[in-house]
Motif scaffolding. Structure first.
Motif, PDB file in Angstrom:
ATOM      1  N   GLU A  61       0.781  -1.000   0.000  1.00  0.00           N
ATOM      2  CA  GLU A  61      -0.038   0.156   0.257  1.00  0.00           C
ATOM      3  C   GLU A  61       0.911   1.179   0.079  1.00  0.00           C
ATOM      4  O   GLU A  61       0.514   2.347  -0.679  1.00  0.00           O
ATOM      5  CB  GLU A  61      -0.974   0.191   1.038  1.00  0.00           C
ATOM      6  CG  GLU A  61      -1.895   1.467   1.304  1.00  0.00           C
ATOM      7  CD  GLU A  61      -2.979   1.301   2.384  1.00  0.00           C
ATOM      8  OE1 GLU A  61      -3.868   1.941   2.458  1.00  0.00           O
ATOM      9  OE2 GLU A  61      -2.685   0.362   3.198  1.00  0.00           O
ATOM     10  N   LEU A  62       1.818   1.285   0.775  1.00  0.00           N
ATOM     11  CA  LEU A  62       2.881   2.375   0.837  1.00  0.00           C
ATOM     12  C   LEU A  62       3.480   2.664  -0.567  1.00  0.00           C
ATOM     13  O   LEU A  62       3.568   3.861  -1.174  1.00  0.00           O
ATOM     14  CB  LEU A  62       3.819   2.135   1.681  1.00  0.00           C
ATOM     15  CG  LEU A  62       3.488   1.917   3.214  1.00  0.00           C
ATOM     16  CD1 LEU A  62       4.626   1.749   4.203  1.00  0.00           C
ATOM     17  CD2 LEU A  62       2.771   3.317   3.821  1.00  0.00           C
ATOM     18  N   LEU A  63       3.960   1.609  -1.235  1.00  0.00           N
ATOM     19  CA  LEU A  63       4.288   1.500  -2.551  1.00  0.00           C
ATOM     20  C   LEU A  63       3.501   2.417  -3.580  1.00  0.00           C
ATOM     21  O   LEU A  63       3.865   3.136  -4.419  1.00  0.00           O
ATOM     22  CB  LEU A  63       4.919   0.444  -3.275  1.00  0.00           C
ATOM     23  CG  LEU A  63       6.245  -0.118  -2.489  1.00  0.00           C
ATOM     24  CD1 LEU A  63       6.605  -1.349  -3.225  1.00  0.00           C
ATOM     25  CD2 LEU A  63       7.304   0.709  -3.173  1.00  0.00           C
ATOM     26  N   TRP A  64       2.039   2.035  -3.252  1.00  0.00           N
ATOM     27  CA  TRP A  64       1.183   2.525  -4.532  1.00  0.00           C
ATOM     28  C   TRP A  64       0.756   3.903  -4.080  1.00  0.00           C
ATOM     29  O   TRP A  64       0.442   4.527  -4.921  1.00  0.00           O
ATOM     30  CB  TRP A  64      -0.001   1.519  -4.451  1.00  0.00           C
ATOM     31  CG  TRP A  64       0.434   0.477  -5.381  1.00  0.00           C
ATOM     32  CD1 TRP A  64       0.619  -0.750  -4.810  1.00  0.00           C
ATOM     33  CD2 TRP A  64       0.528   0.148  -6.751  1.00  0.00           C
ATOM     34  NE1 TRP A  64       1.019  -1.573  -5.826  1.00  0.00           N
ATOM     35  CE2 TRP A  64       1.108  -1.138  -6.928  1.00  0.00           C
ATOM     36  CE3 TRP A  64       0.739   1.135  -7.827  1.00  0.00           C
ATOM     37  CZ2 TRP A  64       1.449  -1.573  -8.014  1.00  0.00           C
ATOM     38  CZ3 TRP A  64       1.119   0.804  -8.942  1.00  0.00           C
ATOM     39  CH2 TRP A  64       1.607  -0.556  -9.219  1.00  0.00           C
ATOM     40  N   ALA A  65       0.957   4.285  -2.901  1.00  0.00           N
ATOM     41  CA  ALA A  65       0.724   5.709  -2.417  1.00  0.00           C
ATOM     42  C   ALA A  65       1.793   6.440  -3.132  1.00  0.00           C
ATOM     43  O   ALA A  65       1.401   7.731  -3.526  1.00  0.00           O
ATOM     44  CB  ALA A  65       0.763   5.712  -1.011  1.00  0.00           C
TER      45      ALA A  65
END
Length: 325
Positions: A61-65
């Motif tokens: 999720e952090l990467l896609w943020a």
């Protein structure tokens, strides 16, 4: 790339019940932190947030943020030039180019996307593949580059065999990676050249081949929802209300979120939202109420946008009301 986000919601009060409003930080302050750092072109801040999380599903999720943040494609290149061996920067560049590619393609049907849009889409995905393969070569134990390559592979239509190899590369590194299984399930769905039988088989084998208490039970619910989506109005509801569908969902729920070993790690809200929608469509009000209660008012964009693409939270509220909650 909205279909890849695991969005949560803001909580309010409406008639004594939580009001669902889909938002981008899913209640995790690190998502907001890393997005703000990315928007400010603050590579040090982005790196610190990402490096603080275990590589693999916890970092997804952090990467896609970061990947969904406009402008990252501009400042990540100088970062790579300053440190040619930076594996994490390559991963970020790859993820951004995936999201940037889908921005060019848009979410329209293929027949409504121009040749120029497809050319930009494919060019950006090809760039993403280069960055991701380089990251994978430098960090052979990392899962995230291979997960990203599952996404580029579908967009570039690499074919079922190559797609399967990329999925297998991901799960060799993280056997229960939810996102990897979700992507492979889409790959074997009828709409991507597979079949309903193949999708259900993959979902069940993955869910029940994993230890009890993992999130992979969600795949069984997704497979039923995908078949429901493929049918015309009337036959779709008839399919979902078959007794064997409800029995299949209950069995998967027992092996997944109902099991005492289930842990509310990243992605848990999406799992429960998916079961809530599937049970609602199946007419299993008791099981649906259980799921809505377990979400604690947290709504995820997937799968509710299948019912209401412009307002997934409204779809959640409508189905929740229909169960009597």
């Amino acid at each position: 790339m909205a279909v890849l986000r695991q969005w949560g919601l803001a909580l309010g009060k409406w008639g004594g019940r939580p009001v669902a409003r889909v938002q981008e930080d899913s209640g995790d302050p690190d998502v907001r932190r890393v997005r703000e750092a990315a928007a400010a072109a603050d590579w040090t801040g982005v790196r610190e947030v990402l490096e603080a999380r275990p590589e693999s599903d916890d970092r997804t999720e952090l990467l896609w943020a970061v990947g969904d943040t406009a402008g990252v494609e501009r400042w990540i290149v100088p970062v790579l030039e300053a440190d040619p061996d930076a594996s994490l920067a390559r991963l970020v560049a790859g993820v951004r180019h995936i999201s940037w590619g889908w921005e060019a393609r848009t979410g329209a049907r293929a027949s409504e996307v121009s040749r120029e849009q497809f050319e930009v889409f494919h060019s950006r995905l090809q760039s993403a593949e280069e960055w991701l393969y380089e990251a994978a070569e430098r960090e052979p134990r990392w899962t995230s580059p291979w997960y990203g390559l599952q996404l580029t592979g579908r967009g570039l239509q690499v074919g079922a065999t190559a797609a399967r190899r990329r999925f297998e590369a991901t799960v060799r590194r993280d056997p229960h990676h939810l996102g990897a299984h979700q992507q492979q399930l889409q790959q074997v769905c009828e709409k991507w050249g597979g079949s309903h039988e193949e999708a259900h088989s993959f979902a069940r084998d993955s869910a029940f081949g994993a230890p009890a208490g993992t999130q992979l039970g969600q795949l069984v619910a997704i497979a039923h929802i995908e078949q429901w989506l493929s049918l015309d109005s009337g036959p779709d509801d008839a399919y979902m209300r078959r007794p064997e569908v409800s029995a299949s969902l209950r069995e998967a729920a027992d092996h997944s979120f109902r099991h005492p070993d289930f842990v509310r790690r990243a992605g848990w809200a999406q799992v429960l939202n998916t079961f809530a929608m599937a049970f609602s469509l199946a007419g299993d009000r008791e099981a649906a109420r259980e799921c809505f209660h377990a979400t604690q008012g947290r709504v995820t964009e997937f799968p509710w946008y299948y019912i209401n693409g412009s307002d997934p939270a409204a779809a959640y509220r409508k189905q929740r009301a229909a169960t009597g909650r």
